[in-house]
Enzyme design. Structure first.
Site, PDB file in Angstrom:
ATOM      1  N   LYS A  32      -1.409  -7.624   9.498  1.00  0.00           N
ATOM      2  CA  LYS A  32      -2.438  -6.714   8.987  1.00  0.00           C
ATOM      3  C   LYS A  32      -3.423  -6.286  10.075  1.00  0.00           C
ATOM      4  CE  LYS A  32      -5.807 -10.112   7.337  1.00  0.00           C
ATOM      5  NZ  LYS A  32      -6.843  -9.786   8.324  1.00  0.00           N
ATOM      6  N   THR A  33      -3.761  -7.196  11.002  1.00  0.00           N
ATOM      7  CA  THR A  33      -4.704  -6.828  12.061  1.00  0.00           C
ATOM      8  C   THR A  33      -4.114  -5.730  12.939  1.00  0.00           C
ATOM      9  OG1 THR A  33      -5.561  -9.089  12.063  1.00  0.00           O
ATOM     10  CG2 THR A  33      -6.091  -7.706  13.966  1.00  0.00           C
ATOM     11  N   ASP A 216     -11.293  -4.769   6.202  1.00  0.00           N
ATOM     12  CA  ASP A 216     -10.372  -5.900   6.319  1.00  0.00           C
ATOM     13  C   ASP A 216     -10.715  -6.939   5.252  1.00  0.00           C
ATOM     14  OD1 ASP A 216      -8.422  -7.570   7.284  1.00  0.00           O
ATOM     15  OD2 ASP A 216      -9.546  -8.215   9.051  1.00  0.00           O
TER      16      ASP A 216
END
Length: 684
Positions: A32-33, A216
């Protein structure tokens, strides 16, 4: 560089989305990062978006720094105009820029949790209240909880004398904060939200500026954070929210997975992109995690998979006692380490901090290095907080919290009675305003602070810090302290931190804000080669070659408190899911039939979570056969039986778990789980 190189099809779909809001369900270990940073780089490089139009929210300063570094490496341009930071950090930035509109002094300071608690204690004392009836920590939690719901004192619902007193304390606390020009963490967000809500011109300015909002760990947002984001998002804005509802484990902090559903509705999300390919764990580990989490009803749904090998089965050990469980874990760690696995790539997880004692004892006896993850952070260490308090006084002598922390440290003969007298005389004034002339010792302290302020005037930030450490007496104090060497090294490091600190305004004000924000975060896991011990909550976001999940017993994991909370078992199951998905190659599960906790021996049945993992994925080890029948004994109570409890009155049995526990629906007290050993239930 090619931004899309190495991305899988779902990641590419997320990164290259057209200009509309999206929700990306990013499973554990799904990259995801990389998707978030690639999305930002893609917007700038391929779609011509200015960095000034982008706001990215993370949950830690460390994550914000990593994101900034990655984007800088991907793009050959200056991205300073981009806003990247935590909710608290971004709100602090906004309030600094618009302090007048927000009703704050230009140089307002941020209180950390300890300073806030100290202020609450002073308020309780000034109102002549009993701190046993009104515990300071509970009141601190109450105040923060109200603020996170967007409530001021006059908004709080009052039901009785107790809640009215809580409201009065909250009101007095706000008055004191406003007088001192300080804010707590919850205030940063609430005041920023109120600023945007009431100031249409300012709101429209930011809505026009930030056309791309990227968030995030969206599953960890609370109600107020989501409302703040909604105010920032104008008609033409696109929200790019990345999160995993299966890893939402912070309900006790106010995290609300319902925000994901609301985002879908409020921003007309056309489709949810699921990142299900896992780049961390072997297949058997993922299959176990998928099978477990499917027992949760309220989830958006996804299924992790890997192109990697199936790997080894999960190992399960059922020990007669917690001591034997710890011995088994230590022997397995020794074997792993002998096989070439570094100790710091081995994690030992537990649900409750109280479980760590026996594990630490076993590791110590085995001469295995270990580290309890989550120790004191740099800016929380005693000597650092003292130095920062002196710096706060150099900046603003009316800061009562800072003054009280160091007025007699190092000891200078100012006793509790003198301080009480000073507080009594101060009334609505600051303590500093009334300090001079009360006593010779107080005059000496005032002169010392004045001398430090003069010496620091116009000096560079690192010189200010060094001056304060020397003139305050901290350096001399720790030189003569038995264990002062480490503290002196930390003070030297504070000077180093000041030397490399970059600011765009008043360096001292920004450095103090930076320190307070950093102190509000969990410590990272870097360190020497040592086994990492931690709660499952602390393990989120980390990964290890081998993971041990200990204490898998009913009442411990899932925790007994979860049974009486709405959605409590599902939250515990998400916590177990997080524990399983920390492992890359080896996963060990263990429980004990008897465990010493809080000075008592408890007899337990295995956690329901163990039964939710398919048998074909698990390899039992060292199962003590003669102890097995203990788990199969029938409860003395049948479902539907009428019972009486000395405290809760009459009720009906709803469920039984072996010989240990029953669930009873009481007419007056509602539904509760009871341990039969202590419940004193009477059949009627």
């Amino acid at each position: 560089m090619d931004i899309l190189a190495g991305l899988n099809p779902e990641q590419i779909e997320a990164v290259t989305l057209p200009h509309h809001s999206a929700l990306v369900l990013a499973g554990a270990g799904s990259g995801k990062t990389r998707v978030l940073t690639s999305r930002i780089a893609y917007l700038i490089q391929k779609q011509g978006v200015s960095p000034h139009e982008i706001l990215a929210v993370t949950f830690t300063n460390k994550a914000a720094r990593e994101m900034t570094a990655r984007i800088s490496a991907m793009l050959p341009i200056n991205i300073r105009g981009m806003w990247i930071g935590t909710f608290h950090g971004l709100c602090n930035r906004m309030l600094r820029a618009h302090h007048r509109e927000a009703g704050l002094p230009e140089t307002f300071q941020i209180m950390d949790s300890a300073d806030q608690l100290a202020m609450v204690k002073r308020i309780i004392k000034s109102l002549n209240l009993d701190d046993e009836k009104y515990p300071p920590k509970q009141l601190q939690h109450f105040i923060n909880g109200q603020k996170e719901e967007g409530l001021r004192p006059h908004d709080v619902s009052v039901y009785d004398t107790f809640t009215r007193t809580q409201q009065e304390i909250f009101s007095a606390y706000e008055t004191q904060c406003n007088r001192e020009g300080v804010v707590d963490f919850a205030e940063l967000l609430l005041r920023s939200f109120e600023l945007l809500k009431r100031n249409e011109i300012l709101r429209e300015h930011y809505q026009a500026r930030f056309r791309h909002l990227l968030i995030d760990e969206f599953q960890d947002t609370n109600r107020l954070q989501y409302q703040w984001l909604k105010l920032l998002a104008g008609k033409d804005a696109a929200i790019f929210a990345v999160g995993d509802d299966d890893q939402s484990i912070y309900a006790f902090r106010g995290a609300d997975t319902g925000n994901m559903r609301e985002l879908e509705r409020d921003f007309h999300i056309r489709n949810i992109i699921k990142l299900e390919q896992n780049y961390r764990s072997h297949g058997n580990i993922l299959d176990a995690a998928n099978a477990l989490i499917r027992h949760n009803a309220s989830r958006l749904g996804k299924n992790l998979w890997t192109s990697d090998a199936r790997g080894e089965k999960l190992r399960f050990y059922q020990a007669p006692t917690d001591l034997q469980e710890a011995e088994y874990i230590v022997e397995e760690i020794r074997a792993l380490h002998s096989g070439g696995v570094p100790l710091n790539d081995i994690a030992l997880l537990y649900r409750s901090n109280a479980q760590s004692r026996v594990l630490e004892h076993a590791l110590f006896n085995a001469s295995l290095s270990y580290r309890v993850y989550g120790g004191l952070r740099f800016f929380e260490r005693q000597e650092i907080k003292h130095a920062l308090a002196y710096l706060r006084l150099v900046h603003n002598p009316d800061d009562d919290g800072a003054l009280l922390r160091v007025i007699n440290f190092p000891a200078r003969g100012i006793g509790a009675r003198t301080i009480e007298s000073l507080q009594s005389d101060a009334g609505s004034s600051s303590l500093w305003a009334k300090a001079r002339g009360k006593s010779r010792k107080l005059d000496e302290f005032v002169n010392l602070v004045e001398s430090m302020r003069q010496a620091c005037s116009g000096a560079p930030l690192p010189e200010m810090v060094e001056t304060v450490i020397g003139m305050s007496g901290l350096k001399s104090h720790y030189l003569h302290e038995k264990d002062g060497e480490d503290r002196l090294e930390n003070l030297d490091e504070l000077v180093n931190a000041a030397a490399i600190f970059e600011s765009e305004g008043d360096p001292l004000v920004e450095f103090l804000s930076h320190a307070a924000l950093e102190a509000g975060e969990r410590q990272s896991g870097e360190g020497t080669d040592a086994v990492q011990l931690m709660t499952v909550h602390s393990a989120k976001g980390l990964e290890f070659h081998a993971v041990f999940v200990s204490g898998l017993e009913e009442g411990l994991f899932p925790h007994s408190n979860s049974r009486n909370e709405a959605g409590g078992i599902e939250e515990e199951r998400r916590l177990m899911y997080v524990a399983l998905t920390r492992a890359r190659r080896r996963l060990y599960l263990s429980c004990a039939q008897s465990r010493m906790l809080h000075g008592q021996t408890n007899y337990n049945i295995p956690s329901r979570f163990l039964k939710e993992i398919p048998e074909e994925l698990v390899q039992p080890i060292g199962y003590v056969e003669e102890h097995a029948p203990a788990f199969e004994k029938k409860s003395p109570y049948r479902i539907g039986a009428n019972v009486f409890h000395p405290k809760f009155g009459e009720g009906v049995v709803l469920a039984c778990e072996g010989m240990d526990q029953v669930q009873v629906n009481f007419r007056r007290a509602g539904t509760k789980w009871l341990a039969l050993e202590y419940a004193n239930l009477i059949a009627i």
